[in-house]
Design a protein around this motif. Sequence first.
Motif, PDB file in Angstrom:
ATOM      1  N   ALA A 103       0.834  -1.202   0.000  1.00 54.44           N
ATOM      2  CA  ALA A 103       0.000   0.000   0.000  1.00 54.44           C
ATOM      3  C   ALA A 103       0.869   1.252   0.000  1.00 54.44           C
ATOM      4  N   VAL A 134      -7.119   3.374   1.966  1.00 58.01           N
ATOM      5  CA  VAL A 134      -6.706   1.981   1.777  1.00 58.01           C
ATOM      6  C   VAL A 134      -6.860   1.272   3.119  1.00 58.01           C
ATOM      7  N   TRP A 153      -4.443  11.094   1.868  1.00 56.14           N
ATOM      8  CA  TRP A 153      -4.770   9.678   1.841  1.00 56.14           C
ATOM      9  C   TRP A 153      -4.744   9.153   3.277  1.00 56.14           C
ATOM     10  N   GLY A 175      -8.952  -0.899  -1.579  1.00 54.24           N
ATOM     11  CA  GLY A 175      -8.776   0.508  -1.916  1.00 54.24           C
ATOM     12  C   GLY A 175      -9.325   0.839  -3.282  1.00 54.24           C
ATOM     13  N   ALA A 203      -2.098  -1.163  -9.089  1.00 53.48           N
ATOM     14  CA  ALA A 203      -0.661  -0.912  -8.981  1.00 53.48           C
ATOM     15  C   ALA A 203      -0.017  -1.855  -7.958  1.00 53.48           C
ATOM     16  N   ALA A 204      -0.662  -2.035  -6.818  1.00 55.18           N
ATOM     17  CA  ALA A 204      -0.124  -2.936  -5.802  1.00 55.18           C
ATOM     18  C   ALA A 204      -0.126  -4.382  -6.294  1.00 55.18           C
ATOM     19  N   ASP A 251      -7.374   1.860  -8.979  1.00 52.63           N
ATOM     20  CA  ASP A 251      -6.068   2.157  -9.561  1.00 52.63           C
ATOM     21  C   ASP A 251      -4.938   1.828  -8.592  1.00 52.63           C
ATOM     22  N   VAL A 252      -5.153   2.077  -7.302  1.00 52.01           N
ATOM     23  CA  VAL A 252      -4.141   1.749  -6.299  1.00 52.01           C
ATOM     24  C   VAL A 252      -4.005   0.238  -6.151  1.00 52.01           C
ATOM     25  N   ALA A 269       2.641   1.725  -3.289  1.00 52.72           N
ATOM     26  CA  ALA A 269       1.762   2.205  -4.355  1.00 52.72           C
ATOM     27  C   ALA A 269       1.416   3.682  -4.201  1.00 52.72           C
ATOM     28  N   LEU A 270       1.496   4.205  -2.986  1.00 52.79           N
ATOM     29  CA  LEU A 270       1.057   5.579  -2.728  1.00 52.79           C
ATOM     30  C   LEU A 270       2.184   6.607  -2.664  1.00 52.79           C
ATOM     31  N   ARG A 293      -9.936   7.854  -1.152  1.00 50.85           N
ATOM     32  CA  ARG A 293      -8.549   8.109  -0.773  1.00 50.85           C
ATOM     33  C   ARG A 293      -8.172   7.289   0.465  1.00 50.85           C
TER      34      ARG A 293
END
Length: 414
Positions: free
Chosen positions: A123, A247, A215, A268, A275-276, A271-272, A126-127, A245
């Motif tokens: 997480a 997770v 976030w 989440g 990515a993760a 898109d997040v 990814a952020l 916003r």
Amino acid sequence: MSAATPTAQSASAAAGRRVSARVGAISESATLAVDAKAKALKAAGRPVIGFGAGEPDFPTPGYIVDAAVAACREPRFHRYTPAGGLPELKQAIAAKTLRDSGYEVSPSQVLVTNGGKQAIYEAFAALLDPGDEVIVPAPYWTTYPESIRLAGGVPVEVVADETTGYRVGVEQLEAARTERTKVLLFVSPSNPTGAVYPREQVEAIGRWAVEHGLWVLTDEIYEHLVYGDAEFSSLPVVVPELADRTVIVNGVAKTYAMTGWRVGWLIGPQDVVKAATNLQSHATSNVSNVAQAAAIAAVSGDLDAVAEMGRAFDRRRRTIVKMLNEIDGVVCPEPEGAFYVYPSVKALLGKELRGRRPATSVELAEVILEEAEVAVVPGEAFGTPGYLRLSYALGDDDLVEGVSRLQKLLAEAV
């Protein structure tokens, strides 16, 4: 001969380094280190009682084990499966989340991970971009700051103590916010303190995060372990505007006594999560299919076994708080969740104890292990020296014997 330039010196130092600076800076998990030392001493024949590891002493419920046994015989589980998790488990996690916290998500918002630690790291990875700041309320679980640093972020600690029930307020969070702040870490119920934020405080913190476009990573792994009048509140349910916003990190380890099965997840925005999932596809691929099958049975089943374990933890909670507060120099607030107590031992530091004067909680924990054969984790591991963390996820008899040893030893401090 001219002196080497700073750049040349740096290059020379890097060339001689065997481990990367990034990984070399990571400290060992203090809780696992204490647990390992306690187990080593027990193996050597010493009657050590360990309060170190945050691990339920109950076996995994039988119906969950049965599901794993059946999965072993299914050829489809002998192969690779999707890196982000079995589709049926992701669906079950989405259904469980709606059932338990009232938060509706789709399976595409779920990533199944190898335990909660992987979920936390992925997480943050990814952020965060290098230099992004994460506000971390302290006392904190020892893994959070290391995961942030590994992801290139900067942990910014905001300290609470026993006078506020180990809960931080909006004013403290705002004082720590800078133009580099990107994420707030929010944990309730808390490890190591057992603090549970009331709904109104959850809402205030959530609205503050919305106001400043932050976030939030919220760890909900102790959601079912709350006691007395305390209630668990899921942040994106209390403040729906924050959902896009937020997770959430969770898992089966604590609720279902499945620490060794290594199944966690994050929830989440898509898109997040995508990515993760891409990161996990290169790091580990899928979580063990047998463990995932067991997790399906866990999150899809009823909560009867969970409630039974909770009653035992509640009983032990009340016992350990009472016994610790009987020790002169120890102040132990009553936790409202999880299975930890976090007493202050500041009044004992510097006093003579068995010929020594421990000046820190690290030194005091060493004396306790050597002299009383009781393993506890010092507050330095959680960002707040002067405290000890004790897990009460151990048998009633061991708990009473262990704290009785502490009472006897610490009564000698002068």
